[in-house]
Write a protein that holds these residues in place. Sequence first.
Motif, short mmCIF file in Angstrom:
data_model
loop_
_atom_site.label_atom_id
_atom_site.label_comp_id
_atom_site.label_asym_id
_atom_site.label_seq_id
_atom_site.Cartn_x
_atom_site.Cartn_y
_atom_site.Cartn_z
N LEU A 1 -5.62 2.20 7.01
CA LEU A 1 -5.18 1.24 5.86
C LEU A 1 -4.66 -0.05 6.39
N SER A 2 -3.21 0.16 7.55
CA SER A 2 -2.87 -1.12 7.89
C SER A 2 -3.65 -2.06 8.58
N LEU B 1 4.75 5.28 2.67
CA LEU B 1 4.13 6.68 3.02
C LEU B 1 4.74 7.72 1.77
N ASP C 1 3.84 11.10 1.07
CA ASP C 1 3.03 11.97 1.75
C ASP C 1 2.67 13.55 0.69
N ALA D 1 -3.63 6.36 7.41
CA ALA D 1 -2.41 5.40 7.28
C ALA D 1 -2.62 4.17 8.17
N ASP E 1 -0.39 10.80 5.95
CA ASP E 1 -0.15 10.15 7.23
C ASP E 1 -1.36 10.01 8.26
N ALA F 1 0.39 4.90 0.80
CA ALA F 1 -0.38 5.90 1.36
C ALA F 1 -0.12 7.15 0.92
N GLU F 2 -1.08 8.13 0.72
CA GLU F 2 -0.54 9.34 0.13
C GLU F 2 -0.93 10.43 1.23
N LEU G 1 3.71 -1.02 3.69
CA LEU G 1 3.27 0.22 3.51
C LEU G 1 4.19 1.26 3.41
N VAL H 1 0.80 -0.91 0.17
CA VAL H 1 -0.10 0.02 0.00
C VAL H 1 0.64 1.32 0.06
N ALA I 1 -4.84 6.31 -1.69
CA ALA I 1 -3.86 5.26 -1.54
C ALA I 1 -3.78 4.30 -2.89
#
Length: 162
Positions: free
Chosen positions: A34-35, A49, A51, A31, A27, A24-25, A47, A22, A57
């Motif tokens: 998502l986890s 990040l 940012d 995020a 934090d 993620a866009e 995962l 994943v 995501a």
Amino acid sequence: MGLLAGQALGMTVPRTDKKLMVLAETDGCFADGLSVVTGCWLGRRTLRLLDHGKVAATFVEVRTGQAVRIAPHTDLRTRVRAGRVDGEKRWDAYMNAYQTWNDQELFTVTPVRLTFDLAAVISVNGKRVLCNACGEEIINEREVRHGEVVLCRDCAGERYWQ
């Protein structure tokens, strides 16, 4: 979003293997959520990040490279606010929509192609070298090489601290 990604990629979630990554866009709690849903964690290196400050995501099936980017519809907040019942708190209206609206009303799902080498990001576990300048250990093939000289990213000029 994580459940929808699993459907789009034909994978069950959460994962206990490393077959899903994943990106993620943003934090924070997004995020974390998502986890929990996907089983992808920073500590498992599944995962990442990136940012960009967006609640979005990209989910990648690691073996095939198939990827989908999922984001809320751009008008989602406006539609939720427009449908609020008199006296309903904004937070409650959002929560109700997230829990009752269908995926198509909430999200866009876009098949995407990654613009970076996924294998390089995943790397090879256990690879370790020492920086020729500062002597610190570099793991996961994150060194910068200039011919025979091996540098960490800090010593190569990519330092984020002074």
